[in-house]
Design a protein around this motif. Sequence first.
Motif, mmCIF file in Angstrom:
data_model
loop_
_atom_site.group_PDB
_atom_site.id
_atom_site.type_symbol
_atom_site.label_atom_id
_atom_site.label_comp_id
_atom_site.label_asym_id
_atom_site.label_seq_id
_atom_site.Cartn_x
_atom_site.Cartn_y
_atom_site.Cartn_z
ATOM 1 N N TRP A 102 -4.725 13.647 13.765
ATOM 2 C CA TRP A 102 -5.613 13.870 12.723
ATOM 3 C C TRP A 102 -7.047 13.467 12.739
ATOM 4 O O TRP A 102 -8.046 13.595 12.101
ATOM 5 N N GLY A 103 -6.956 12.696 14.005
ATOM 6 C CA GLY A 103 -8.439 11.971 14.066
ATOM 7 C C GLY A 103 -8.798 10.929 13.078
ATOM 8 O O GLY A 103 -10.149 10.670 12.847
ATOM 9 N N ILE A 104 -7.767 10.081 12.688
ATOM 10 C CA ILE A 104 -8.163 9.175 11.704
ATOM 11 C C ILE A 104 -7.541 7.737 12.296
ATOM 12 O O ILE A 104 -6.690 7.815 13.359
ATOM 13 N N PRO A 105 -8.126 6.566 11.989
ATOM 14 C CA PRO A 105 -7.532 5.372 12.185
ATOM 15 C C PRO A 105 -6.151 5.162 11.773
ATOM 16 O O PRO A 105 -5.754 5.584 10.728
ATOM 17 N N ALA A 106 -5.461 4.016 12.446
ATOM 18 C CA ALA A 106 -4.032 3.346 11.939
ATOM 19 C C ALA A 106 -4.132 2.005 12.106
ATOM 20 O O ALA A 106 -4.977 1.595 12.918
ATOM 21 N N LEU A 107 -3.402 1.638 11.205
ATOM 22 C CA LEU A 107 -3.242 -0.030 11.163
ATOM 23 C C LEU A 107 -1.896 -0.472 10.975
ATOM 24 O O LEU A 107 -1.177 0.147 9.904
ATOM 25 N N GLY A 108 -1.236 -1.371 11.733
ATOM 26 C CA GLY A 108 -0.112 -2.020 11.524
ATOM 27 C C GLY A 108 -0.299 -3.031 10.289
ATOM 28 O O GLY A 108 -1.110 -3.909 10.407
ATOM 29 N N VAL A 109 0.718 -3.159 9.617
ATOM 30 C CA VAL A 109 0.745 -3.823 8.410
ATOM 31 C C VAL A 109 1.855 -4.915 8.446
ATOM 32 O O VAL A 109 2.872 -4.267 9.173
ATOM 33 N N HIS A 110 1.667 -6.237 8.166
ATOM 34 C CA HIS A 110 2.617 -7.269 8.092
ATOM 35 C C HIS A 110 3.620 -6.820 6.838
ATOM 36 O O HIS A 110 3.143 -6.732 5.782
ATOM 37 N N HIS A 111 4.780 -6.601 7.107
ATOM 38 C CA HIS A 111 5.936 -6.422 5.967
ATOM 39 C C HIS A 111 5.854 -7.505 4.941
ATOM 40 O O HIS A 111 5.952 -7.043 3.691
ATOM 41 N N MET A 112 5.737 -8.681 5.232
ATOM 42 C CA MET A 112 5.898 -9.658 4.170
ATOM 43 C C MET A 112 4.478 -9.575 3.468
ATOM 44 O O MET A 112 4.589 -10.018 2.100
ATOM 45 N N GLU A 113 3.450 -9.478 3.966
ATOM 46 C CA GLU A 113 2.186 -9.118 3.101
ATOM 47 C C GLU A 113 2.147 -8.086 2.226
ATOM 48 O O GLU A 113 1.730 -7.984 1.196
ATOM 49 N N GLY A 114 2.882 -7.168 2.682
ATOM 50 C CA GLY A 114 3.145 -5.981 1.889
ATOM 51 C C GLY A 114 4.055 -6.313 0.540
ATOM 52 O O GLY A 114 3.535 -5.816 -0.540
ATOM 53 N N HIS A 115 5.154 -7.072 0.844
ATOM 54 C CA HIS A 115 5.733 -7.556 -0.457
ATOM 55 C C HIS A 115 4.804 -8.484 -1.348
ATOM 56 O O HIS A 115 5.008 -8.330 -2.382
ATOM 57 N N LEU A 116 4.293 -9.566 -0.376
ATOM 58 C CA LEU A 116 3.300 -10.434 -1.264
ATOM 59 C C LEU A 116 2.360 -9.906 -2.335
ATOM 60 O O LEU A 116 1.983 -9.982 -3.387
ATOM 61 N N LEU A 117 1.895 -8.449 -1.804
ATOM 62 C CA LEU A 117 0.591 -7.753 -2.537
ATOM 63 C C LEU A 117 1.350 -6.750 -3.601
ATOM 64 O O LEU A 117 0.449 -6.182 -4.113
ATOM 65 N N ALA A 118 2.591 -6.428 -3.309
ATOM 66 C CA ALA A 118 2.830 -5.378 -4.085
ATOM 67 C C ALA A 118 2.967 -5.619 -5.825
ATOM 68 O O ALA A 118 2.773 -4.709 -6.201
ATOM 69 N N PRO A 119 2.985 -6.702 -6.161
ATOM 70 C CA PRO A 119 2.589 -7.098 -7.583
ATOM 71 C C PRO A 119 1.077 -6.496 -8.155
ATOM 72 O O PRO A 119 0.635 -6.056 -9.109
#
Length: 341
Positions: A102-119
């Motif tokens: 698709w010609g767009i950027p990708a980024l790997g995310v830290h799983h626990m940062e995802g949980h931390l920011l879910a609220p």
Amino acid sequence: MLVLGLETSCDETGVALYDSERGLLADALFSQIDLHRAYGGVVPELASRDHVKRMLPLIRQVLAEAGCVPTEIDAIAYTAGPGLVGALLVGASCAQALAFAWGIPALGVHHMEGHLLAPMLEPQPPEFPFVALLVSGGHTQLVRVDGIGQYELLGETLDDAAGEAFDKTAKMMGLNYPGGPEIARLAAQGIEGRFVFPRPMCDRPGLDFSFSGLKTFALNTWQQCVSAGDDGEQARCDISLAFQQAVVETLTIKCKRALKQAGLKRLVIAGGVSANKALRVSLENMLGSMNGDVYYARPEFCTDNGAMIAFAGCQRLQAGQHESLAISVQARWPMEQLSPL
């Protein structure tokens, strides 16, 4: 910015679309609980294969629900760790392939940062700074959070995570997998005070946890019941109640210490165990006595999901972070290594 989020760290395939202006547009999740229940735990190879099977259909489903087409997507975020390597590679490979196509950027995310920011996905998100309790099947940590990527580890488990202890204790008593919800269900029918379990590491200073001994105490208690011929449903309920009370009180005591040490009155709880109702009530009561506030995600966003990955990825992508097309995942990845925004 419209971000497609992919989550494949363990036994749940999550996909979501998050827009920086409109919020969460759509999300879908497929849980592998039924697949792994026969084995009493997650089988990594089976998890990886099922992610391969579910990923593209879930992406199509989310795009359809959001009324979006691929050309509208600005970036892709995916879980790069920590987690099961094979499972992580499925999401990473899919994300990088689609980003290239698709010609767009990708980024790997830290799983626990995802949980931390879910609220942060909730209508009333917490403000920085706060103390976070990350509590799941793989992690039990107390973290001071001054901003995205600004994390100070205050304490962590020295052995089993709280969720892991729940699952193993349930397995000892012959309960179904996953054990956490089963323990919570039976605890509601338990007799108060029949068994009293220790509160590990609460009689000494510090913010670290240990749940291995508590698990052993539960095993010994169950074996004593079996030897006495008292291995019926009520015994399971009473042990479940005592075990849950011990874990909840231990977590509450440590959270109170962490808040006082940090000089803060805002607490975020995240991860699968944060869905436990007894834990939520205990922490709400504790924060109420301190004139503080506790924040958590809705139950469906406490467990692994694509929405938290899309949101966390969006924050970093908007700050200009992206990566090459190289496929890289990490089974272990200390959150303190993340760069601040």
